[in-house]
Every structure is written in C-alpha cells, then in structure tokens.
Design a protein around this motif. Structure first.
Motif, PDB file in Angstrom:
ATOM      1  N   LEU A 199       0.821  -1.201   0.000  1.00 53.27           N
ATOM      2  CA  LEU A 199       0.000   0.000   0.000  1.00 53.27           C
ATOM      3  C   LEU A 199       0.862   1.261   0.000  1.00 53.27           C
ATOM      4  O   LEU A 199       0.571   2.221  -0.725  1.00 53.27           O
ATOM      5  N   VAL A 200       1.899   1.268   0.811  1.00 51.12           N
ATOM      6  CA  VAL A 200       2.783   2.428   0.864  1.00 51.12           C
ATOM      7  C   VAL A 200       3.427   2.651  -0.498  1.00 51.12           C
ATOM      8  O   VAL A 200       3.473   3.782  -1.013  1.00 51.12           O
ATOM      9  N   PHE A 201       3.911   1.594  -1.104  1.00 48.31           N
ATOM     10  CA  PHE A 201       4.543   1.720  -2.416  1.00 48.31           C
ATOM     11  C   PHE A 201       3.553   2.230  -3.457  1.00 48.31           C
ATOM     12  O   PHE A 201       3.860   3.147  -4.230  1.00 48.31           O
ATOM     13  N   ALA A 202       2.351   1.637  -3.483  1.00 57.54           N
ATOM     14  CA  ALA A 202       1.346   2.040  -4.475  1.00 57.54           C
ATOM     15  C   ALA A 202       1.003   3.514  -4.350  1.00 57.54           C
ATOM     16  O   ALA A 202       0.822   4.216  -5.350  1.00 57.54           O
ATOM     17  N   ALA A 203       0.904   4.019  -3.110  1.00 58.66           N
ATOM     18  CA  ALA A 203       0.584   5.429  -2.901  1.00 58.66           C
ATOM     19  C   ALA A 203       1.752   6.323  -3.313  1.00 58.66           C
ATOM     20  O   ALA A 203       1.571   7.335  -4.002  1.00 58.66           O
ATOM     21  N   LEU A 204       2.950   5.969  -2.894  1.00 50.33           N
ATOM     22  CA  LEU A 204       4.107   6.808  -3.198  1.00 50.33           C
ATOM     23  C   LEU A 204       4.337   6.942  -4.698  1.00 50.33           C
ATOM     24  O   LEU A 204       4.626   8.040  -5.189  1.00 50.33           O
ATOM     25  N   VAL A 205       4.219   5.847  -5.447  1.00 47.95           N
ATOM     26  CA  VAL A 205       4.489   5.935  -6.888  1.00 47.95           C
ATOM     27  C   VAL A 205       3.430   6.752  -7.614  1.00 47.95           C
ATOM     28  O   VAL A 205       3.669   7.221  -8.722  1.00 47.95           O
ATOM     29  N   ALA A 264      12.610   7.650  -7.991  1.00 41.63           N
ATOM     30  CA  ALA A 264      12.518   6.804  -6.802  1.00 41.63           C
ATOM     31  C   ALA A 264      12.890   7.595  -5.546  1.00 41.63           C
ATOM     32  O   ALA A 264      12.209   7.506  -4.512  1.00 41.63           O
ATOM     33  N   LEU A 265      13.938   8.380  -5.646  1.00 45.71           N
ATOM     34  CA  LEU A 265      14.356   9.186  -4.493  1.00 45.71           C
ATOM     35  C   LEU A 265      13.299  10.236  -4.157  1.00 45.71           C
ATOM     36  O   LEU A 265      13.011  10.493  -2.977  1.00 45.71           O
ATOM     37  N   ASP A 266      12.723  10.852  -5.192  1.00 46.41           N
ATOM     38  CA  ASP A 266      11.669  11.844  -4.954  1.00 46.41           C
ATOM     39  C   ASP A 266      10.470  11.214  -4.250  1.00 46.41           C
ATOM     40  O   ASP A 266       9.878  11.810  -3.341  1.00 46.41           O
ATOM     41  N   ARG A 267      10.090  10.010  -4.695  1.00 45.94           N
ATOM     42  CA  ARG A 267       8.935   9.343  -4.082  1.00 45.94           C
ATOM     43  C   ARG A 267       9.238   8.987  -2.624  1.00 45.94           C
ATOM     44  O   ARG A 267       8.403   9.181  -1.734  1.00 45.94           O
ATOM     45  N   LEU A 268      10.418   8.452  -2.367  1.00 46.64           N
ATOM     46  CA  LEU A 268      10.778   8.067  -1.000  1.00 46.64           C
ATOM     47  C   LEU A 268      10.890   9.282  -0.082  1.00 46.64           C
ATOM     48  O   LEU A 268      10.692   9.166   1.134  1.00 46.64           O
ATOM     49  N   ALA A 269      11.172  10.446  -0.658  1.00 48.90           N
ATOM     50  CA  ALA A 269      11.239  11.666   0.155  1.00 48.90           C
ATOM     51  C   ALA A 269       9.868  12.052   0.696  1.00 48.90           C
ATOM     52  O   ALA A 269       9.775  12.836   1.660  1.00 48.90           O
ATOM     53  N   ASP A 270       8.801  11.501   0.107  1.00 50.53           N
ATOM     54  CA  ASP A 270       7.440  11.781   0.575  1.00 50.53           C
ATOM     55  C   ASP A 270       6.987  10.818   1.665  1.00 50.53           C
ATOM     56  O   ASP A 270       5.814  10.803   2.034  1.00 50.53           O
ATOM     57  N   LEU A 271       7.902  10.001   2.180  1.00 51.18           N
ATOM     58  CA  LEU A 271       7.561   9.016   3.210  1.00 51.18           C
ATOM     59  C   LEU A 271       8.035   9.491   4.576  1.00 51.18           C
ATOM     60  O   LEU A 271       9.180   9.910   4.740  1.00 51.18           O
ATOM     61  N   PRO A 290      -4.514  -8.075  -6.506  1.00 54.98           N
ATOM     62  CA  PRO A 290      -3.052  -8.082  -6.539  1.00 54.98           C
ATOM     63  C   PRO A 290      -2.546  -8.038  -7.990  1.00 54.98           C
ATOM     64  O   PRO A 290      -3.239  -8.505  -8.898  1.00 54.98           O
ATOM     65  N   PRO A 291      -1.330  -7.510  -8.213  1.00 53.83           N
ATOM     66  CA  PRO A 291      -0.513  -6.760  -7.262  1.00 53.83           C
ATOM     67  C   PRO A 291      -1.078  -5.353  -7.085  1.00 53.83           C
ATOM     68  O   PRO A 291      -1.545  -4.734  -8.051  1.00 53.83           O
ATOM     69  N   ILE A 292      -1.020  -4.845  -5.872  1.00 53.58           N
ATOM     70  CA  ILE A 292      -1.715  -3.608  -5.537  1.00 53.58           C
ATOM     71  C   ILE A 292      -1.229  -2.430  -6.376  1.00 53.58           C
ATOM     72  O   ILE A 292      -2.029  -1.586  -6.796  1.00 53.58           O
ATOM     73  N   LEU A 311      -9.568   7.912  -2.819  1.00 55.76           N
ATOM     74  CA  LEU A 311      -8.339   7.123  -2.856  1.00 55.76           C
ATOM     75  C   LEU A 311      -8.228   6.355  -4.171  1.00 55.76           C
ATOM     76  O   LEU A 311      -7.152   6.307  -4.785  1.00 55.76           O
ATOM     77  N   ALA A 312      -9.333   5.763  -4.619  1.00 55.79           N
ATOM     78  CA  ALA A 312      -9.318   5.043  -5.889  1.00 55.79           C
ATOM     79  C   ALA A 312      -8.925   5.972  -7.029  1.00 55.79           C
ATOM     80  O   ALA A 312      -8.131   5.611  -7.900  1.00 55.79           O
ATOM     81  N   LYS A 313      -9.476   7.181  -7.018  1.00 55.54           N
ATOM     82  CA  LYS A 313      -9.130   8.149  -8.069  1.00 55.54           C
ATOM     83  C   LYS A 313      -7.658   8.524  -8.000  1.00 55.54           C
ATOM     84  O   LYS A 313      -6.964   8.581  -9.028  1.00 55.54           O
ATOM     85  N   ALA A 314      -7.157   8.766  -6.794  1.00 52.14           N
ATOM     86  CA  ALA A 314      -5.755   9.154  -6.636  1.00 52.14           C
ATOM     87  C   ALA A 314      -4.812   8.032  -7.063  1.00 52.14           C
ATOM     88  O   ALA A 314      -3.715   8.292  -7.580  1.00 52.14           O
TER      89      ALA A 314
END
Length: 666
Positions: free
Chosen positions: A311-317, A357-364, A414-416, A441-444
């Motif tokens: 879930l975290v990965f799906a949201a960040l990307v 990838a770095l930009d996305r991880l910076a949002d965590l 799956p995969p989410i 959330l589905a839209k986002a």
C-alpha cells in the motif's frame, strides 16, 4: 458581427471567419454539433469578402468524439465522415486551432482542416481501439499522408495520448505555439494569406508516402506483431492504413467505412463498450457523479507487513505522500528496507528512474502509529491492532485487511501497485465520509472502485468460488480438468479454473464444502500430496524457476480411479455451463442487495479474475449466449449439487420479457 447558433459560434473579422465549437464540457461532436458545423461552413462559403476560416473549440479543449451511444446503432446524419468531407472541401483555407486533450473524432476533424496550429500543451489520441472500434471519419487515410504508416499506426493502435510537439504526433501541427492557439492561428492565417492563401486538403498531401518501402515495412511489422492477437480492431486499422497508400483516397475512405462497420458490429466491440460504461458507472460507488471529493495529498498507513508495504509503495508511486506508522518499531526496521528493495527493483527494470525513486521516498514519513495520524486526509489500516490508535477528529478511516467489515473495507486486486481494481466493502456501520474517502483514494491511485454491500465478502471471492464449484461438478460428471482449462485458454482466458487453483494453492481451497454426492477436487489432489504450484504438483506439474505448468500424464489415471469416465462435452458446452453458474451466483448477489447492478460483477470478473475484456464478464456473456439457452443447459445438468445449478428466478423474468442482464444496469 457575431452570432451564436446553438452549440457553434460564428463570427467574421477582417475577412476571417471564426467557427467555434461550444458543447461543454469536452466539446463532444454529437449530431447537433455536426449539423451546426456544416451549416456554419456552408454559411462561410457564401460569406462576402471571406478569405479564410479558423476552426476552434471553446473551453477546455478543441473537440472530442461523439457520445458512445452513437456506436450502438445507425448514426444520425450528418456523420463525422460527412462533416470532415465538408471541411476538407472548403474553398477557403481552414486552420484548426488545437488546445487541450483532443480525442478521436476531434482529431479526425482537425485532420480534415487544411492546416493545424496547436499550443504546446495539446495532447491527441485515438481511444477507439480500446473500445474495439477504429477511426471512421478518414483518419486511417489522412493521418498516414501526413505522418507515414509507422507514426499513424503507433497513434491509432495504442489508444494513448501523445504530445503534439513530440513524435509520433508532431507531423500533425504546422505550427506549435507556447500559449494561445487561437492567437497563433490568427498569425498563421495572416502569413498564409500573404503567401497566397492556398487551400491544402490533407487528402492531397503525400509527405507520409515519401518512402513507400519504409511505409510497407511498418505495415508488415505491425501485421506480424498482431498475427496471434485475438482483437479485431487493431488488424482492421492496419489493413486500412495499408489501403491508404494502395488505393485512391475515396476508395480508401470506403475501405475504412466498411472496416469500421465490421468492428462496430462485432461482439468484441459490444463487450469492450459495455466494459467501458460499466467501469465509469462503478466509479461512482453509489454517490452522485458530481459529488465533491477531497484532495488526497497525504495518507496514513497503519501497520507493518507485506500488505502495508504494498500500500505504501502504491501510494508513493502515484505521488501521494505517506505517513507510515506501527506500534512495533521492529516492523518498520524490517519494512522500510523491503520497501526500498521494491523501489530498487523498479529502477533496475527501468520502470522508475533513480531520481524519481528518491523523490517518491522523500514523501515518506515513519514513526509510531499515533504520531502518524496527524496532518493526513485519510487513514488506512493495514494490520491488526491499529483500530484504537487515536487520530484527529473527522479523518476517515478504512481497513484494507481481509475478514469481517463493520464500516468500510478495501479489497485490492493483486498486485496492488498495478492491478486496477478496488472492491469497496460497505459494511452495516459505514459512514458516508468513509465511502467518499474510498472513492477519492481510488481516483488518486488511478483504480476502479466497485461498491459491495457486505460484512466482508467480496464479489471476486464469490465468483471464483462459483467457478471452481462448477468446474468440480463437471469433473464429477467425467470431464477432464485439462480439457476444461483448454476450453477457456483457446477462448482467450489465460487463468482458467484448475490452473488458477494451482496458482492460488490447493490446501485452502480444499476446505470448501460441496453438496452430498459432489466432490471438491482440490481436496482430492491434496489427499494425493499435490498442493499446487508451491508444492511442485497439483492439477499440473510445476517445474523450473519460476515454476512453469505442464500437463501430468498421471493425472488421468488418478481421476479414473476416483470417478467414472463420461462422454466429453464440447468446449462451447463447458463454457456455457461454467459462465452460467457464475452468472447465477451473480444473480444471487443481486437478489441479496450485495451488488447494485450486473455490470459491477462483470467489472470485477475482468479486473480480478482476468476474463478477457474483449469477451466480457459472465453477466454480459450469458446475454451473448442467450439466457434461455443458458438456463436450459443448467436445468439439464444431472448433478447432485442441484441447488447450486438451479437458475435463479431472475432468469425466468428476463427471458419472459425478452431482456438480458444489461436491462438491470442503472
């Protein structure tokens, strides 16, 4: 002077006629708009002192295609082909001013103009192929003349959006301006008139034919790539683009019209159009279509483990900031490196750049659960033991966990990160703001939500269970699992019942009860030490890395020792019975109020069970087969599980009124 005429504006200044399409929100080229445009062009032809025409769209975009309902029957005159012919035949040079997202018939109209000016943000696309359709107003003949076969096929076969100032779409624009396309068109007209003001029908352009060998090579490559593909529309598009260089323009238009009608009348296109409408309808989740949705820029995911990581990965990307909280610091110490491994894998595969990838991880952000619930628009529970975590008042909370649901639960296919489906389980204590948040959330996440009114059951689990139960019944009656699976693979379904069971794992499925006299064949396999894919053998043998299925010669002997052989059914009979059983289960879900409409069941079937979209889901398919035929097949099946096979009353009601399940969609 200026005058508004229905959905088309008309004005003249300094000899330039400006014809504006005004049919918000997307300037759809419906019948009334087409008629008004032809009337405006006729008027311009008689306009004293007129020297040129600028065609533009008001509002957010130049123009888009007609309404989907027009593909279901004979299109009312004037057709798009007639409109495009009228535009191209203008005695005055026609300059189309493009902006926004220009789709389908809108692009065809632009191609019929003599020149095109676009702002740099313009994007164009031909989505017809995704609906089993093809352009039908001359694009397969005009676009290759401008751009060549390779670029034309790339645009029409992918259904993607393309920037007007990049390949493959760049050949469409004579001028790209940074901002105002209408102002740019006025300047273009001024320069054109200084140069003589010549008309330039696209039908007379030959730049795309400059290298006939490369043109034919592009056609051949696409044809070979599509040779084993089942979809009709892409092959017809390739044939029409080939016709563009081989036939005179008018003959090429006739070829396109015939091919487009073939696509429009096909069962494939009917299924794809039904799927498109069904997904659009499902997205509402029972809320008004224009219901305001919160902007989800930051969510909290509570809990550790594989589900939370996905879930975290799906949201960040998708560009959503995430606050990831657990009550157990060890879960984050283990989970964050695993999350980074997922990002690294995507970078290695080229799906993400290192910088992205770095930009996305910076949002965590990570920390204790209670500390992570502030400053977010939504909380998603991804592990047990998080329900009593304090949070600011008014923040909607939903659960992504399997099991019982009191309020709102999310069931991700799956995969989410990649699958498009979320089943939104609306429990008895659900609050409206939770449903709104689930839709947001589905839209986002760019996923399709389907509403399910239940205490935890999902549509996918019910359909899959019905499919396996029906397939088991046919094995009881002497059919071979491989022949059952083959009947679906040959038809286009690549996750047929017994292969899917092996992939899922047989021990869990082995516990599902059957009626007296019926057998659960997963239980039989497990009794012979065959657990499925992970165990190396189930209904299939699984060998290699990763494991690949192959048929096991010993399975036949095992089956023959367990049940009598019988006359094999045809593949068509097998499909009719199993899809009939799945549709019958769908009818039970409808009768109980678990599902609002048959099309929601089909959305889940295509997105979660991977039924081919161009075939449709079980509720659509029993309409294709004929409800009476399906009911007779189920009634005539001599099997101990009689209650399961007994057709639900809705079959009789629909048959009596000459309708199918489509009539119950709303």
């Amino acid at each position: 002077m200026s005058e508004a005429r229905d959905t088309v504006g008309y004005s003249v200044g300094d000899g330039v006629v400006r014809i504006g399409i005004c049919n918000p929100p997307v300037n759809a080229l419906v019948r009334d708009v087409r008629a008004a445009l032809i009337a405006a062009f006729d008027r311009a032809a008689d306009e004293e002192g007129a020297v040129a025409i600028v065609l533009y769209g008001e509002g957010a975009a130049f123009a888009s295609g007609a309404e989907l309902s027009e593909t279901d029957g004979t299109t009312d005159a004037p057709t798009m082909a007639e409109l495009c012919a009228r535009v191209e035949a203008s005695r005055l040079p026609v300059v189309a001013a493009l902006h926004g997202t220009v789709l389908g018939a809108g692009v065809e109209l632009a191609l019929a103009a003599h020149y095109r000016v676009a702002d740099a943000e313009t994007r164009i696309g031909f989505p017809e192929v995704k609906l089993g359709l093809m352009p039908s107003a001359g694009a397969t003949q005009r676009l290759p003349r401008l751009a060549g076969a390779g670029a034309a096929l790339e645009m029409m076969l992918t259904g993607q959006l393309w920037s007007i100032d990049d390949a493959p779409a760049e050949a469409l624009a004579d001028l790209v301006v940074e901002e105002d396309a209408l102002a740019g068109a006025a300047q273009f007209v001024e320069a054109l008139l200084e140069d003589g003001g010549a008309v330039r029908p696209t039908s007379g352009v030959r730049s795309g034919f400059s290298d006939p060998m490369a043109y034919q090579q592009a056609v051949t490559q696409r044809r070979e790539a599509l040779a084993s593909a089942p979809e009709l529309a892409p092959r017809e598009i390739v044939a029409a683009v080939e016709a563009a260089i081989l036939l005179p323009f008018e003959a090429g238009l006739a070829f396109e019209a015939d091919a487009a009608q073939t696509c429009r009348d096909s069962e494939q296109s009917r299924a794809l159009r039904a799927a498109f409408v069904a997904e659009h309808r499902a997205r509402r989740l029972g809320l008004p279509e224009d219901a305001p949705l919160p902007d989800l820029s930051r969510i909290a995911v509570l809990g550790g483990g594989p589900l939370a990581i996905q879930l975290v990965f799906a949201a960040l990307v998708r560009g959503i900031a995430v606050q990831w909280g657990t009550r157990d610091p060890a879960a984050l110490r283990e989970g964050v490196p695993r999350l980074r491994d997922v990002f690294d894998e995507f970078v290695r595969r080229g799906a993400l750049s290192e910088d992205d990838a770095l930009d996305r991880l910076a949002d965590l952000r990570i920390g204790d659960s209670a500390a992570m619930t502030g400053g977010v628009e939504m909380i998603v529970h991804a592990a047990r033991g998080q329900g009593d975590v304090p949070a600011p008042e008014g923040i909607p909370r939903v659960s992504a966990l399997p099991g019982k649901v009191r309020q709102v639960g999310l069931r991700f296919a799956p995969p989410i990160h990649a699958a498009r489906l979320i089943e939104v389980i609306v429990g008895p204590a659900a609050m409206p703001e939770q449903i709104v948040a689930a839709r947001a959330l589905a839209k986002a996440l760019d996923k399709i939500p389907v509403r399910v009114n239940s205490r935890g059951e999902s549509i996918a689990s019910r359909l899959l269970a019905a499919c396996q139960r029906a397939a088991d019944a046919l094995v009881d009656l002497g059919q071979h699992p491989y022949e059952i699976d083959r009947s679906f693979r040959d038809w286009g379904w690549h996750r047929p019942p017994f292969l899917a069971s092996d992939q899922r794992g047989l021990p869990d499925l082995a516990t599902r009860p059957r009626a007296e006299g019926a057998r659960n064949w997963c239980e039989v396999m497990v009794g012979h030490d065959r657990a499925g894919r992970t165990g190396g053998a189930g209904f299939y043998l699984w060998e290699g890395t990763p494991p690949v299925p192959s048929e096991d010669p010993e399975l036949t002997a095992l089956l023959d020792a367990e049940r009598p052989a019988a006359k094999p059914l045809s593949h068509e009979q097998i499909r009719r019975l199993i899809f009939g059983a799945m549709a019958n289960e769908g009818a039970r879900m409808l009768a109980s109020g678990m599902v609002a409409r048959p099309s929601d069941i089909d959305v889940v079937a295509t997105l979660a069970l991977d039924l081919p979209r161009w075939r449709g889901g079980p509720m659509h398919l029993v309409g294709v087969y004929g409800l009476l035929s399906v009911r007779r097949a189920m009634d005539g099946l001599d099997h101990p599980d009689a209650a399961f096979w007994a057709p639900e009353p809705v079959f009789g009601e629909l048959i009596k009124n000459g309708r199918s399940f489509e009539a119950l969609n709303r």
